[in-house]
Structures are given as structure tokens and as C-alpha cells.
Design a protein around this motif. Structure first.
Motif, PDB file in Angstrom:
ATOM      1  N   ASN A 177       0.818  -1.219   0.000  1.00 20.33           N
ATOM      2  CA  ASN A 177       0.000   0.000   0.000  1.00 20.33           C
ATOM      3  C   ASN A 177       0.845   1.259   0.000  1.00 20.33           C
ATOM      4  O   ASN A 177       0.588   2.200   0.752  1.00 20.33           O
ATOM      5  CB  ASN A 177      -0.953   0.000   1.204  1.00 20.33           C
ATOM      6  CG  ASN A 177      -2.064  -1.017   1.075  1.00 20.33           C
ATOM      7  OD1 ASN A 177      -2.933  -0.909   0.219  1.00 20.33           O
ATOM      8  ND2 ASN A 177      -2.025  -2.040   1.920  1.00 20.33           N
ATOM      9  N   LYS A 234      -0.869   5.504   3.294  1.00 22.61           N
ATOM     10  CA  LYS A 234      -2.002   6.289   3.770  1.00 22.61           C
ATOM     11  C   LYS A 234      -3.082   5.318   4.253  1.00 22.61           C
ATOM     12  O   LYS A 234      -3.492   4.416   3.510  1.00 22.61           O
ATOM     13  CB  LYS A 234      -2.569   7.175   2.656  1.00 22.61           C
ATOM     14  CG  LYS A 234      -1.576   8.181   2.097  1.00 22.61           C
ATOM     15  CD  LYS A 234      -1.248   9.257   3.127  1.00 22.61           C
ATOM     16  CE  LYS A 234      -0.395  10.367   2.517  1.00 22.61           C
ATOM     17  NZ  LYS A 234       0.941   9.887   2.102  1.00 22.61           N
ATOM     18  N   GLN A 268      -6.389   5.582   4.894  1.00 22.98           N
ATOM     19  CA  GLN A 268      -7.664   5.547   4.187  1.00 22.98           C
ATOM     20  C   GLN A 268      -7.517   4.905   2.821  1.00 22.98           C
ATOM     21  O   GLN A 268      -8.374   4.121   2.388  1.00 22.98           O
ATOM     22  CB  GLN A 268      -8.234   6.963   4.045  1.00 22.98           C
ATOM     23  CG  GLN A 268      -9.675   6.996   3.538  1.00 22.98           C
ATOM     24  CD  GLN A 268     -10.617   6.192   4.421  1.00 22.98           C
ATOM     25  OE1 GLN A 268     -10.563   6.287   5.639  1.00 22.98           O
ATOM     26  NE2 GLN A 268     -11.463   5.384   3.803  1.00 22.98           N
ATOM     27  N   ARG A 269      -6.416   5.223   2.145  1.00 20.82           N
ATOM     28  CA  ARG A 269      -6.185   4.627   0.822  1.00 20.82           C
ATOM     29  C   ARG A 269      -5.980   3.119   0.937  1.00 20.82           C
ATOM     30  O   ARG A 269      -6.483   2.343   0.125  1.00 20.82           O
ATOM     31  CB  ARG A 269      -4.967   5.275   0.173  1.00 20.82           C
ATOM     32  CG  ARG A 269      -4.715   4.795  -1.264  1.00 20.82           C
ATOM     33  CD  ARG A 269      -3.576   5.575  -1.888  1.00 20.82           C
ATOM     34  NE  ARG A 269      -2.329   5.361  -1.175  1.00 20.82           N
ATOM     35  CZ  ARG A 269      -1.225   6.075  -1.382  1.00 20.82           C
ATOM     36  NH1 ARG A 269      -1.245   7.068  -2.266  1.00 20.82           N
ATOM     37  NH2 ARG A 269      -0.121   5.821  -0.718  1.00 20.82           N
ATOM     38  N   GLU A 310      -9.376   1.449   1.507  1.00 23.38           N
ATOM     39  CA  GLU A 310     -10.164   1.371   0.283  1.00 23.38           C
ATOM     40  C   GLU A 310      -9.618   0.303  -0.654  1.00 23.38           C
ATOM     41  O   GLU A 310     -10.385  -0.440  -1.293  1.00 23.38           O
ATOM     42  CB  GLU A 310     -10.168   2.737  -0.418  1.00 23.38           C
ATOM     43  CG  GLU A 310     -10.992   2.770  -1.696  1.00 23.38           C
ATOM     44  CD  GLU A 310     -12.452   2.389  -1.475  1.00 23.38           C
ATOM     45  OE1 GLU A 310     -13.047   1.808  -2.407  1.00 23.38           O
ATOM     46  OE2 GLU A 310     -12.990   2.659  -0.380  1.00 23.38           O
TER      47      GLU A 310
END
Length: 244
Positions: free
Chosen positions: A45, A52, A54-55, A58
Motif C-alpha cells: 500500500n 495512507k 484511508q487509501r 479502500e
């Protein structure tokens, strides 16, 4: 819990830990998870400089969505020989693979080793592993290369054939321990050299000196255990009745 999936809150803690400059092991300790889990999460990631929370959350949702839409692979066939319950054997294989993964082994590598280890022959070809695990030949090849490097399996030709098969035997953990001792020897030599270059009385040099001293202490009993095991194994073979 170590076996649960990472939550959004976990990912927030990971991002905060990276911002503090913490290592994967320390972040994992704070979350009660293996450092290898944190390393895989960060690596896939964006890496430590671009992670990040939140990224990452998702991306995980999207992967889960694709996984649900894809046709699930057939479960590995359990061994029903010797009156075994195939489902119990399958559960054993999966739980052993999970244990190896939690201890830091890559997931596919752990699945291959567990699949081999529960077979009575301790030997399977690449095609048999592909069929049992429902994965690509490339995945098997990468896992086998890692296991061979660690001394956890060996290759041999199938009897009367040209295909290779991958084998685990009673010497698996001995070879693995020997490989670990050899890796420690390499680290010891490098640490001793670093201490000389940096100066044994300096903080950096002393750090390397302590590392070398510790690894020497670790290797001594490991060598002794391997010698004792080898002698025990030799004595046991000598006492075994000769087959007619």
C-alpha cells in the motif's frame, strides 16, 4: 487478534507509527500482531514513505470485492488413506499453513510447505501442487525457490521419469536449523568486521560487537543440538533390524 484482518483503526495506528519513525516490529507489538503482517500491509500500500491509512482501507475493500466476484478455488483434497477424515486433514493443512504464515513465512510458501508436510510420501510434483492448491505454476515455482533456499525442501527426479518433485523429510528442520546457523555465521563475521572498522570502543562499533557476541552464543547450542540429533539418528539406524 493476530489472526484477524486489519481494521481501519489498525491502519490509522500503522500510519501514525510510520510517521513516528517506528519499525514494523514495534508497530506490530503495539497492535498485537506479527511484524511481518505490518510489513506486508505497508509494502502493498505504497511503502513506508507513501502509506495512507484511508487509501489502504479502500484498496482492501476493492480486493475483497474482486475476490467475492471471482470463482473460489477448489479446496485442497484431504488425504483419506489410513482411514483419515479428509475434512480433518484439510483443516489441519490450512491451520498449519496459517501458523507458518503468522511466524513470518509468505502465505503461498506456507501453503506449499504445509501441503507437502501432511502427505505420507512427503513428495509432490509441481503439477500436483497446482491441482491441490488451485494456484498458478508460477506461484508454486516462487514458493519452492524460497523453501529450497531455506533448506526446507529438496528436489529429486520422479522414479523412472523426467519430472521433478519436491520433497520434505525427517531432516527438514535439521537442514533449516543448519541454514540458520550458516546465516548467523555470516552475520557474525560481518559484525566483527564492522566493529573493527568503526572502532570497538565507539557506540556504533560496540553495537556490532554485541550483535556478534550474541549470535555466537545462539549458534553454540544449536550446533550442539544438531550433533546430538545426528548421533541419535545414527544410533537409531544402527539398532534398526535389517530388512530381508
Amino acid at each position: 487478534m493476530p489472526g484477524d484482518r486489519l481494521t481501519n483503526e489498525d491502519r490509522q495506528h500503522i500510519a501514525a507509527g510510520l510517521a513516528e519513525g517506528l519499525g514494523y516490529t514495534e508497530i506490530g507489538r503495539r497492535l498485537g500482531r506479527p511484524g511481518s503482517t505490518i510489513m506486508r500491509e505497508v509494502t502493498r500500500n505504497g511503502g513506508p514513505d507513501d502509506y495512507k491509512a484511508q487509501r489502504a482501507q479502500e484498496a482492501t475493500r476493492q480486493r475483497a470485492r474482486r475476490h467475492r466476484q471471482a470463482k473460489p478455488p477448489a479446496p485442497p483434497a484431504g488425504d483419506s488413506s489410513h482411514g483419515r477424515d479428509p475434512r480433518a486433514v484439510q483443516d489441519l493443512t490450512e491451520s498449519f499453513a496459517t501458523l507458518l504464515e503468522q511466524q513470518g513465512m509468505p502465505r503461498m510458501t506456507a501453503r506449499v510447505l504445509a501441503c507437502l508436510y501432511v502427505t505420507d510420501s512427503g513428495a509432490l510434483t509441481a503439477a500436483e501442487l497446482v491441482q491441490r492448491l488451485g494456484v498458478s505454476p508460477a506461484s508454486i515455482s516462487q514458493a519452492v525457490a524460497f523453501l529450497e533456499q531455506q533448506g526446507l525442501l529438496k528436489r529429486e527426479r520422479t522414479p523412472g521419469g523426467r519430472r521433478e518433485r519436491y520433497v520434505v523429510d525427517d531432516g527438514l528442520w535439521v537442514r533449516s536449523t543448519r541454514a540458520a546457523v550458516q546465516q548467523n555465521d555470516t552475520l557474525i563475521a560481518a559484525s566483527q568486521r564492522a566493529a573493527q572498522i568503526l572502532g570497538a570502543a565507539t557506540p556504533a562499533g560496540a553495537r556490532f560487537g554485541v550483535a556478534a557476541e550474541f549470535l555466537l552464543l545462539v549458534n553454540a547450542p544449536l550446533r550442539q543440538v544438531m550433533e546430538q540429533w545426528q548421533q541419535s539418528h545414527t544410533d537409531r539406524n544402527a539398532r534398526a533390524p535389517l530388512s530381508e
